[in-house]
Structure formats: structure tokens, C-alpha cells
Design an enzyme around this catalytic site. Structure first.
Site, PDB file in Angstrom:
ATOM      1  N   TYR A 135     -47.680  88.926  24.972  1.00  0.00           N
ATOM      2  CA  TYR A 135     -49.116  88.636  25.083  1.00  0.00           C
ATOM      3  C   TYR A 135     -49.944  89.903  25.293  1.00  0.00           C
ATOM      4  O   TYR A 135     -51.133  89.920  25.016  1.00  0.00           O
ATOM      5  CB  TYR A 135     -49.399  87.664  26.241  1.00  0.00           C
ATOM      6  N   LYS A 190     -33.937  84.835  26.091  1.00  0.00           N
ATOM      7  CA  LYS A 190     -33.434  84.637  24.728  1.00  0.00           C
ATOM      8  C   LYS A 190     -32.570  85.853  24.437  1.00  0.00           C
ATOM      9  O   LYS A 190     -32.776  86.588  23.466  1.00  0.00           O
ATOM     10  CB  LYS A 190     -34.631  84.501  23.768  1.00  0.00           C
ATOM     11  N   ASP A 222     -34.276  77.849  24.608  1.00  0.00           N
ATOM     12  CA  ASP A 222     -34.211  76.582  23.857  1.00  0.00           C
ATOM     13  C   ASP A 222     -33.437  75.535  24.658  1.00  0.00           C
ATOM     14  O   ASP A 222     -33.833  74.366  24.741  1.00  0.00           O
ATOM     15  CB  ASP A 222     -33.618  76.790  22.456  1.00  0.00           C
ATOM     16  N   ASP A 250     -46.095  74.205  30.997  1.00  0.00           N
ATOM     17  CA  ASP A 250     -46.902  73.060  30.553  1.00  0.00           C
ATOM     18  C   ASP A 250     -46.022  71.839  30.330  1.00  0.00           C
ATOM     19  O   ASP A 250     -46.408  70.714  30.662  1.00  0.00           O
ATOM     20  CB  ASP A 250     -47.656  73.385  29.266  1.00  0.00           C
TER      21      ASP A 250
END
Ligand code: NAD
Length: 356
Positions: A135, A190, A222, A250
Site C-alpha cells: 500500500y 504468503k 489463502d 473485514d
């Protein structure tokens, strides 16, 4: 114990009134000062994060934040939109650790989209690194693709990166938070695909050597997404980077089915923090006196625990919220047949009464 009170827009002022009432009822010597932020800041001072508000936030030991955003400001240039206030505060105050508990009170198990037996009694803490990762990584932009089958076309690109110190400090936050809970940390990465997250895994493992009393497990993102929906109660503290944390927190919030119930904290290196409900300014119900104030009240409880070290007062507030729910009081967002519907103010009053 100086607290900057930033109510913001929409339902912000309504829910903040109730949280302030609860704080006042504790009988602690808080010094509370209010300032405008978001659309309200823009309307009064021409900027969503006015200098006077930022000054107050810098001076205070903690910030209690309502919510910002209103459709009437959607056409402003991006830098002046209400939501920029929260990004500005994170940046200016160095808030790198976002803590979001996802708790499902057994009384509200029917509000989740998952089966009650999967989520009832859920109590997990998601810790998201907030100021690094893809980000914020540079370079980023749109350029001419330099290689591969699409060479010469336009391409968008971002940079994922994490410095060792950034990973260490968020890992410490996670292990220390776990010590106040069930002493288990799941680090989500990951590492099988991304160099950045293999490095993340190595550094988290290294920090773990200082916390022999806390269990550490590594999990690919995942799989973590799947486990959060399949068996969320198996987690205690989950720590991850900015992008994975954005998505997973979220998803975890929605496990509880009640966005009006979820507090959050964003902390700096010295436990100074900004505390806010996980929801937005809910312009659709603003001014109607029906917003659920409990996420903001529970955010105030987090503030007492993490910034002021007043865990017993935080416990008092959380116990009062449980008592009110057990009494069957519900704002419309969590209402079910057989319970009593109340408004924002009645809910706040009930929590104050339950504190005694
Ligand atoms: P929202 O969270 O404001 O509302 C989503 C839905 O949940 C709405 O139906 C709303 O009525 C309901 N809701 C939210 N909080 C509630 C509460 N306490 N009690 C009862 N119901 C509640 O999200 P949105 O509609 O996507 O966004 C509205 C505005 O809020 C936008 O301007 C957005 O940018 C802003 N926003 C701000 C923050 C923040 O201040 N940190 C976070 C998210 C969104």
C-alpha cells in the site's frame, strides 16, 4: 490521561456522546477535549484534518474517533475528502499496529451469517500492520511494460516491501497482546510465493524466541481465509501485513454479523493510540437516534486497556455491555424478535447503569 475526542460526521457525534458518557461514569480524572474532523473539519476549517485537530491529537495521550464521511463531500478532490483525515492521523501519529477484536457475544449468535455453533463465543484478535507493505511501497504507478508478452503496453505496478524493523515491531505487538489472552499467535503470510513474506516469516520466528510462553504458528493467507470461515474459533491472535490484514479483518468483522459492535485500536510504538469503531459514518441513519453506540463504547474500553493500562476499568465496561445484551436490549441493527428495541441514547444509558 488526556483524550482527544473527534466525533466526525454522520452518526459520529451520536455514538461519541454515549462513549463520553460511559467514560465520565467511571470516575477517572480524564481530560477530554473535542475537535472537528472529516467533513465537519472541512466545513469549519476547509480541511478534513485541520491543524488545530492535529495539534490536539498530537498533544493527547489517546484519540477517540467516531467516524468520517458524508455523500455531500464525495465530489471534493481526494486530498480534501473526509476519509483523508484518518489516513493523515495514522501517518502523523505513527500508528503502525491496527488491532481489531472480532467478538461474538453468545446473545448475538443469530446475527451472524455462519451457523451459531461455528461462531458463538468467538473471541479473536486480528493485528494488521498499518503503515507498510504494497500500500505504501515505492516505486508505483503506470508505465510502459518493459518485458514479457505485453512489452510496450501500459502496465500498472506497485512495490511490496517490509523492512526488518517494521516486522519486528508488529511481531512484538502480537506476542505481547497474546500474553494478555490465550497465548497463541498465528502469523499469516504468503511465504511460498513472495520473498517479502518469506522474510516476514523468518523475522517473526526470530522475535518469537523472546516469547517462549507464547505458541507461534505460521499460515498461508489463502488457508487463513478459509479457516476464518470454516473454524474461526481456533484462532487467538492473528498477525499479518497491511494488505492481507485489510482483507482478513473485514472478513472476520462480518463473522460477527454486527458491524455496530466492533471496536478497533491503532497503536504507535509507545502505546499511544487512536480508537474507533470499525464501521463508517452511516449517513443513511445519521440523526435518527438509532445507531448502535457499542462499538465506540468498546473502543473506549480498548483505550483504557492499551493506552492507559486500566484493564480493570476496561473489564468493567465490557462486562456492562454483556449485561445490557443479556437484558435483551438491542439497537435496530442487532434486533431480533423477543428482544427490546432501544435507540442510541437508551443503549448508552443502559451501559452506564450496568456499570454501577
Ligand atoms: P458504514 O459502515 O458507514 O455503513 C454500512 C451499513 O452499516 C449502513 O447500512 C449503516 O447504516 C450500518 N451501520 C454502520 N454503523 C452502524 C452503527 N453503529 N449502528 C447501526 N448501523 C450501522 O459504511 P458505508 O455506508 O460504506 O460508508 C459510509 C461513509 O462512511 C462513507 O463516506 C465512507 O467513506 C465512510 N467510512 C468511514 C470510516 C471511518 O471513519 N473509519 C470507515 C468506513 C467507511
Amino acid at each position: 490521561m488526556k483524550i482527544a475526542i473527534l466525533p466526525g460526521d454522520g452518526i459520529g457525534p451520536e455514538i461519541m456522546n454515549e462513549a463520553v458518557k460511559v467514560l465520565e461514569a467511571l470516575g477517572e480524572p480524564f481530560e477530554m477535549e473535542t475537535a472537528q474532523v472529516g467533513g465537519a473539519g472541512y466545513a469549519a476549517h476547509g480541511h478534513p484534518l485541520p491543524d488545530s485537530t492535529l495539534k490536539l491529537a498530537n498533544e493527547a495521550d489517546a484519540v477517540l474517533f467516531g467516524a468520517v464521511g458524508d455523500y455531500q463531500y464525495d465530489r471534493l478532490e481526494r486530498a480534501l475528502r473526509p476519509e483523508q483525515a484518518i489516513l493523515g492521523l495514522r501517518r502523523e501519529l505513527g500508528l503502525f499496529a491496527n488491532l481489531r477484536p472480532a467478538i461474538l457475544y453468545p446473545e448475538l449468535a443469530g446475527a451472524s451469517t455462519l451457523k451459531p455453533e461455528v461462531v458463538s463465543g468467538l473471541d479473536i484478535l486480528i493485528i494488521r500492520e498499518l503503515t507498510g507493505d504494497i500500500y505504501f511501497g515505492k516505486p508505483r504507478g503506470v508505465r510502459e511494460c518493459p518485458d514479457g508478452p505485453f512489452k510496450g503496453q501500459r502496465e500498472g505496478f506497485d512495490t511490496m516491501r517490509y523492512a526488518e524493523g517494521e516486522i519486528r515491531r508488529i511481531a512484538h505487538v502480537a506476542f505481547q497482546a497474546a500474553r494478555k489472552r490465550d497465548r497463541r499467535v498465528t502469523s499469516v503470510d504468503k511465504a511460498n510465493v513472495l520473498e517479502t513474506f518469506q522474510f516476514w516469516r523468518d523475522i517473526v520466528s526470530d522475535v518469537h524466541k523472546e516469547y517462549a510462553d507464547v505458541e507461534l504458528e505460521h499460515m498461508y493467507v489463502d488457508n487463513a481465509a478459509m479457516q476464518l470461515v470454516r473454524a474461526p474459533k481456533k484462532f487467538d491472535v492473528l498477525v499479518t501485513g497491511n494488505m492481507f490484514g485489510d482483507i482478513l479483518s473485514d472478513a472476520a468483522a462480518m463473522l460477527t454479523g454486527s458491524i455496530g459492535m466492533l471496536p478497533s485500536a491503532s497503536l504507535d510504538a509507545n502505546n499511544k493510540g487512536l480508537y474507533e469503531p470499525s464501521h463508517g459514518s452511516a449517513p443513511d441513519i445519521a440523526g435518527k437516534g438509532v445507531a448502535n453506540p457499542l462499538a465506540t463504547i468498546l473502543s473506549a474500553a480498548m483505550m483504557l486497556r492499551f493506552t492507559f493500562g486500566r484493564s480493570e476499568q476496561a473489564d468493567r465496561i465490557e462486562a456492562a455491555v454483556k449485561r445490557v445484551l443479556a437484558q435483551g436490549l438491542r439497537t435496530p441493527d442487532i434486533y431480533e424478535a423477543g428482544t427490546s428495541k432501544v435507540g442510541t441514547r437508551e443503549m448508552g444509558d443502559a451501559v452506564v447503569a450496568a456499570l454501577q
